[in-house]
Every structure is written in C-alpha cells, then in structure tokens.
Design a protein around this motif. Structure first.
Motif, mmCIF file in Angstrom:
data_model
loop_
_atom_site.group_PDB
_atom_site.id
_atom_site.type_symbol
_atom_site.label_atom_id
_atom_site.label_comp_id
_atom_site.label_asym_id
_atom_site.label_seq_id
_atom_site.Cartn_x
_atom_site.Cartn_y
_atom_site.Cartn_z
ATOM 1 N N GLN A 212 49.866 53.429 38.435
ATOM 2 C CA GLN A 212 48.849 52.481 37.971
ATOM 3 C C GLN A 212 48.209 51.703 39.116
ATOM 4 N N LYS A 213 48.973 51.414 40.164
ATOM 5 C CA LYS A 213 48.421 50.697 41.318
ATOM 6 C C LYS A 213 47.352 51.536 42.009
ATOM 7 N N ALA A 214 47.542 52.849 42.001
ATOM 8 C CA ALA A 214 46.557 53.738 42.618
ATOM 9 C C ALA A 214 45.243 53.694 41.838
ATOM 10 N N TYR A 215 45.354 53.655 40.512
ATOM 11 C CA TYR A 215 44.136 53.538 39.699
ATOM 12 C C TYR A 215 43.396 52.250 40.044
ATOM 13 N N LYS A 216 44.149 51.165 40.174
ATOM 14 C CA LYS A 216 43.544 49.875 40.501
ATOM 15 C C LYS A 216 42.875 49.926 41.880
ATOM 16 N N GLN A 217 43.538 50.575 42.846
ATOM 17 C CA GLN A 217 42.942 50.689 44.183
ATOM 18 C C GLN A 217 41.625 51.457 44.124
ATOM 19 N N LEU A 218 41.600 52.543 43.373
ATOM 20 C CA LEU A 218 40.366 53.326 43.252
ATOM 21 C C LEU A 218 39.270 52.502 42.575
ATOM 22 N N LEU A 219 39.641 51.791 41.529
ATOM 23 C CA LEU A 219 38.674 50.961 40.818
ATOM 24 C C LEU A 219 38.121 49.878 41.738
ATOM 25 N N ASP A 220 39.010 49.196 42.460
ATOM 26 C CA ASP A 220 38.577 48.139 43.380
ATOM 27 C C ASP A 220 37.660 48.691 44.472
ATOM 28 N N HIS A 221 38.034 49.852 45.002
ATOM 29 C CA HIS A 221 37.305 50.418 46.135
ATOM 30 C C HIS A 221 35.905 50.916 45.744
ATOM 31 N N TYR A 222 35.789 51.512 44.539
ATOM 32 C CA TYR A 222 34.528 52.156 44.157
ATOM 33 C C TYR A 222 33.716 51.389 43.121
ATOM 34 N N TRP A 223 34.252 50.301 42.573
ATOM 35 C CA TRP A 223 33.567 49.579 41.501
ATOM 36 C C TRP A 223 32.156 49.174 41.893
ATOM 37 N N ASN A 224 32.005 48.462 43.009
ATOM 38 C CA ASN A 224 30.681 47.950 43.393
ATOM 39 C C ASN A 224 29.673 49.069 43.615
ATOM 40 N N PRO B 215 42.311 38.355 38.468
ATOM 41 C CA PRO B 215 41.091 38.908 39.067
ATOM 42 C C PRO B 215 40.314 39.750 38.043
ATOM 43 N N LEU B 216 39.006 39.795 38.203
ATOM 44 C CA LEU B 216 38.134 40.513 37.283
ATOM 45 C C LEU B 216 38.524 41.991 37.175
ATOM 46 N N THR B 217 38.859 42.612 38.287
ATOM 47 C CA THR B 217 39.214 44.041 38.233
ATOM 48 C C THR B 217 40.477 44.268 37.414
ATOM 49 N N ASN B 218 41.437 43.345 37.489
ATOM 50 C CA ASN B 218 42.654 43.480 36.676
ATOM 51 C C ASN B 218 42.314 43.435 35.191
ATOM 52 N N ILE B 219 41.403 42.544 34.817
ATOM 53 C CA ILE B 219 40.997 42.418 33.422
ATOM 54 C C ILE B 219 40.334 43.713 32.966
ATOM 55 N N LYS B 220 39.478 44.266 33.797
ATOM 56 C CA LYS B 220 38.773 45.502 33.427
ATOM 57 C C LYS B 220 39.745 46.663 33.278
ATOM 58 N N VAL B 221 40.690 46.780 34.186
ATOM 59 C CA VAL B 221 41.686 47.849 34.106
ATOM 60 C C VAL B 221 42.550 47.663 32.863
ATOM 61 N N ARG B 222 42.957 46.431 32.608
ATOM 62 C CA ARG B 222 43.813 46.155 31.449
ATOM 63 C C ARG B 222 43.073 46.467 30.146
ATOM 64 N N LEU B 223 41.788 46.090 30.081
ATOM 65 C CA LEU B 223 41.004 46.368 28.889
ATOM 66 C C LEU B 223 40.807 47.877 28.714
ATOM 67 N N LEU B 224 40.582 48.558 29.801
ATOM 68 C CA LEU B 224 40.444 50.016 29.773
ATOM 69 C C LEU B 224 41.703 50.654 29.213
ATOM 70 N N ARG B 225 42.837 50.213 29.696
ATOM 71 C CA ARG B 225 44.128 50.742 29.234
ATOM 72 C C ARG B 225 44.372 50.374 27.770
ATOM 73 N N ALA B 226 44.036 49.144 27.388
ATOM 74 C CA ALA B 226 44.233 48.690 26.009
ATOM 75 C C ALA B 226 43.394 49.515 25.042
ATOM 76 N N LYS B 227 42.150 49.803 25.420
ATOM 77 C CA LYS B 227 41.284 50.612 24.557
ATOM 78 C C LYS B 227 41.846 52.023 24.400
ATOM 79 N N LYS B 228 42.379 52.557 25.479
ATOM 80 C CA LYS B 228 42.953 53.903 25.422
ATOM 81 C C LYS B 228 44.190 53.911 24.513
ATOM 82 N N LEU B 229 45.042 52.902 24.638
ATOM 83 C CA LEU B 229 46.232 52.812 23.791
ATOM 84 C C LEU B 229 45.850 52.639 22.321
#
Length: 190
Positions: A20-32, A165-179
């Motif tokens: 999951q940390k890798a997903y967050k790193q990718l999201l943080d790195h490529y989001w903007n 952080p905003l990215t954590n919220i986005k990742v968490r919401l993404l995961r919540a929607k998938k679940l």
C-alpha cells in the motif's frame, strides 16, 4: 523526494506485490502531473480531480499489466485521457438534438419527474442497505465515505477535518470505494 527511473520501477514492483505504501508513493509522485494534464483538458478542478482519481484507481487495479519498458507517467496519463474521452462521449450523446419543430412540441408536454411514494420507499430501503454494508467497513473507510458522499465535503475540507494529508484522504477514499463495490457485488450475488 524525487524518484529516479530505477526507484520508480522498484516502487511499481512493490505495488504489484500489494504494498500500500508503494501505491501512495506512485500517487504522490504522479498526482500533479495527471491532475494538471486533466485540468488543461476539462477546465474544471472538480472534474479533473474526479478523472484523476478514477485514472489512478484503474491504473492500480491493472498494475499487473503495466509494462516496465514504458513510462508509468505515460501509462497513467493515457488512462486518464481515455476516461475523459469516454465521459465526453457520454455527455455528448446524452444531449438531445433534433429539429426545432420537434423541440417546440416537446415544450408543451411537461413530465413529472418527482418520485412516487414507491420510489421514495425503494430509495429509503436502498439507503438502509448501503448504510448496513458501510458498517462492515473499517471505521477509517466508513468515515471518508460518509464525509464525501453523505455530507458532500470537498477533499481539502476532509483532509483538514481528519488532520491528514490530502493524498492520504484520496487514497483512503479510493480504497473505501473499491471495498464498498466488492461488498455490493457480494450482496447482489446472494
């Protein structure tokens, strides 16, 4: 922290193994990059954000298919572009166009779109079912779903309220929607 191409390949390999940390790193790195690309295309921050989130969701769901011979940035931007094109086509196809005479005739008939008592009852039952399924989620996922979809809170306000952080919220919401989608699918199969 800037990631080198080698670092990115290592992060992608970790993501492929479910880190999951890798997903967050990718999201943080490529989001903007992806968000900026979409903002230039759709000229609306909310739409650009929604498309970007959906693009990362699809990319993360299909990460096993990513070919390391290509740039991850190109891959995720292409996914976002395809999502935006699909949305544009749906919106364009939903617009009713026809001769003016037909449109004038349609103006004389007013359709009552207000829900009937039966519609209201079905909607209430569906909402109760949805809330019951949400209780099956971990509190951190349930909380972001309630804030976003029941209180219609913007992402930035959610981040402030939860102190994350905003990215954590986005990742968490993404995961919540998938679940939630998985729970709904399981419920349909019963």
């Amino acid at each position: 922290m800037e990631l080198s191409p080698e670092d990115i390949l290592q992060v992608i390999a970790k993501a492929k193994s479910g880190d999951q940390k890798a997903y967050k790193q990718l999201l943080d790195h490529y989001w903007n990059m992806v968000f900026g690309f979409q903002l230039k295309r759709v000229h609306n921050e909310s739409d650009a954000e929604d498309i970007t989130i959906e693009a990362f969701a699809k990319a993360f769901d299909k990460i096993e298919q990513f070919d390391p011979n290509y740039n991850f940035s190109s891959w995720v931007i292409t996914i976002s572009k395809n999502i935006q094109i699909d949305q544009y086509r749906k919106k364009r196809n939903s617009i009713v166009t026809g001769p003016l005479e037909e449109q004038e005739d349609q103006g004389n008939t007013v359709v009552d779109d207000s829900p009937t008592k039966e519609d209201a009852l079905i909607q209430e039952q569906n909402l109760v079912q949805l809330q019951t399924m949400m209780k099956m989620l971990k509190p951190m996922y349930r909380e972001v779903l309630q804030l976003r979809y029941f209180q219609e809170m913007p992402y930035l306000d959610m981040a402030e309220q939860l102190g994350e952080p905003l990215t954590n919220i986005k990742v968490r919401l993404l995961r919540a929607k998938k679940l939630m989608a998985e729970l709904i699918q399981q419920n349909r199969e019963l």
